[in-house]
Design a protein around this motif. Structure first.
Motif, short mmCIF file in Angstrom:
data_model
loop_
_atom_site.label_atom_id
_atom_site.label_comp_id
_atom_site.label_asym_id
_atom_site.label_seq_id
_atom_site.Cartn_x
_atom_site.Cartn_y
_atom_site.Cartn_z
N HIS A 41 0.85 -1.19 0.00
CA HIS A 41 0.00 0.00 0.00
C HIS A 41 0.89 1.24 0.00
N TYR A 42 0.31 2.35 -0.46
CA TYR A 42 0.99 3.64 -0.39
C TYR A 42 0.14 4.57 0.48
N PHE A 43 0.83 5.37 1.28
CA PHE A 43 0.17 6.34 2.15
C PHE A 43 0.74 7.72 1.83
N ASP A 44 -0.12 8.62 1.34
CA ASP A 44 0.30 9.98 1.02
C ASP A 44 0.56 10.77 2.30
N ASN A 45 1.79 11.22 2.45
CA ASN A 45 2.14 11.91 3.69
C ASN A 45 3.23 12.94 3.45
N ARG A 46 2.89 14.20 3.62
CA ARG A 46 3.86 15.30 3.57
C ARG A 46 4.78 15.24 2.35
N TYR A 51 5.58 3.77 1.31
CA TYR A 51 5.21 2.41 0.92
C TYR A 51 5.33 1.47 2.12
N TYR A 52 4.28 0.65 2.31
CA TYR A 52 4.31 -0.34 3.39
C TYR A 52 3.55 -1.58 2.96
N GLU A 53 3.86 -2.68 3.62
CA GLU A 53 3.17 -3.94 3.39
C GLU A 53 2.69 -4.50 4.71
N SER A 54 1.52 -5.13 4.69
CA SER A 54 0.92 -5.68 5.90
C SER A 54 0.77 -7.19 5.78
N TYR A 55 1.10 -7.87 6.88
CA TYR A 55 1.01 -9.34 6.90
C TYR A 55 0.51 -9.80 8.27
N GLY A 56 -0.30 -10.84 8.28
CA GLY A 56 -0.71 -11.48 9.51
C GLY A 56 -1.77 -10.74 10.29
N LYS A 57 -2.15 -11.33 11.41
CA LYS A 57 -3.15 -10.77 12.30
C LYS A 57 -2.65 -10.82 13.73
N GLY A 58 -3.20 -9.94 14.54
CA GLY A 58 -2.80 -9.88 15.95
C GLY A 58 -2.41 -8.47 16.32
N GLU A 108 13.93 12.72 12.54
CA GLU A 108 12.67 13.28 13.03
C GLU A 108 11.60 13.21 11.95
N MET A 109 11.96 13.51 10.72
CA MET A 109 11.02 13.41 9.60
C MET A 109 10.51 11.98 9.45
N MET A 110 11.43 11.04 9.54
CA MET A 110 11.06 9.63 9.40
C MET A 110 10.15 9.19 10.53
N ASN A 115 4.64 7.78 12.68
CA ASN A 115 3.53 8.17 13.54
C ASN A 115 2.28 8.45 12.72
N ALA A 116 2.44 9.16 11.60
CA ALA A 116 1.31 9.46 10.72
C ALA A 116 0.74 8.18 10.12
N LEU A 117 1.61 7.22 9.79
CA LEU A 117 1.14 5.95 9.25
C LEU A 117 0.29 5.21 10.27
N LEU A 118 0.74 5.20 11.52
CA LEU A 118 -0.04 4.53 12.57
C LEU A 118 -1.40 5.20 12.74
N ASP A 119 -1.44 6.52 12.67
CA ASP A 119 -2.72 7.23 12.72
C ASP A 119 -3.59 6.85 11.53
N HIS A 120 -2.98 6.78 10.36
CA HIS A 120 -3.70 6.41 9.14
C HIS A 120 -4.32 5.02 9.26
N LEU A 121 -3.60 4.13 9.94
CA LEU A 121 -4.09 2.75 10.12
C LEU A 121 -4.97 2.60 11.36
N HIS A 122 -5.23 3.73 12.03
CA HIS A 122 -6.07 3.75 13.24
C HIS A 122 -5.52 2.83 14.32
#
Length: 285
Positions: A41-46, A51-58, A108-110, A115-122
């Motif tokens: 997935h791509y997340f538009d941020n600043r 780019y990130y990928e998600s795998y698994g549950k928990g 700091e930018m990274m 942090n913004a990605l975690l917010d985006h993913l709730h």
């Protein structure tokens, strides 16, 4: 001959690049991590598309990679931890598939990206595993956004950009790599490589007092032959209030790949068990 030599990387630099390429090719031959359309997935941020990928549950577990690398270097960790966790592997700003054409780059930018990605993913919080620059990112994330980091694992981070925190021959290798790259044609790829390498020559600038503000349980990891001196890793460990230290014997900076099974097992144990401080007469038991 001297002019020709000045336009290419030194033999040592070439070996470093070839080593990283071999790792990436080996990983690509086995799994599609870092190039998985189903999980990516791509997340538009600043101004960038992170780019990130998600795998698994928990419970969520965020993986932050090494300077000049990508999430592909964490293939052994993604496969292992996605059995029990929701693994979120990220290509950091200016790395992998996360293209960043801006001139500036900082930890700091990274950290703010993550942090913004975690917010985006709730996601209220998560476990964080960071290797090398990813470890620095983890420390900065825990300082700037302490509520987001439930537990932190850092392998081979450093606090300052000098030869007290990076062994001298490695630090000078970085300098030589940047100098050699500056002699090449100024393509977008070359400019990005210089920006990424210069990050480690200019940052971080973290103080012991800042480490003491980290409230989450933290596991500090390193190799006994790490590019980050063991004494420096001990300094990090001693200044984080709730911390453990694991130094892997006969191991380089690449604990995550060269000691994959032990690395994963130590982290799994740390994530499952509550933090315990051994004090008083208990140190003799």
């Amino acid at each position: 001959m001297k002019q020709l030599a000045s336009t290419i990387l030194s033999a040592t630099c070439i070996r470093v690049f070839l080593f990283l390429m071999m790792i990436n090719l080996h990983i690509q031959a086995q799994v599609p991590y870092g190039d998985n359309k189903a999980a990516g997935h791509y997340f538009d941020n600043r101004g960038i598309k992170l780019y990130y990928e998600s795998y698994g549950k928990g419970e969520p577990l965020l993986l932050l990679h090494i300077n000049g690398g990508s999430m592909k270097l964490f293939s052994g960790q993604i496969a292992y931890f996605s059995k029990n966790y929701h693994v979120i592997a990220v290509d950091s700003r200016a790395h992998g598939r996360t293209v960043d054409t801006q001139d500036s780059l900082s930890f700091e930018m990274m950290a703010d990206d993550f942090n913004a990605l975690l917010d985006h993913l709730h996601l209220k919080n998560c476990y964080v595993v960071g290797w090398s620059d990813g470890g620095i990112n983890g420390l900065v994330l825990a300082m700037r956004h302490p509520d987001k980091v439930k537990k932190l694992v850092v392998s081979g981070p450093n606090l300052t950009p000098d030869t007290t925190a990076i062994v001298p021959h490695v630090y000078h290798l970085l300098e030589n790599m940047v100098d050699s790259l500056k002699e090449l044609p100024p393509t977008a790829e070359t400019r990005n490589s210089i920006k990424v390498l210069q990050l480690d020559l200019r940052e971080p600038h973290l103080r012991s007092g800042q480490l003491r503000t980290i409230k989450c349980p933290t596991l500090v990891i390193g190799g006994d032959h790490d590019g980050i001196p063991v004494e420096h890793l001990v300094q990090i460990y001693r200044n984080i209030p709730k911390s453990y230290l694991w130094i892997s014997p006969n191991t380089s900076h690449f604990v995550a790949t060269n000691r994959k099974d032990q690395f994963n097992a130590r982290i799994a144990e740390f994530l499952k068990q509550p933090y315990r401080r051994i004090e008083g007469m208990d140190i003799l038991q």
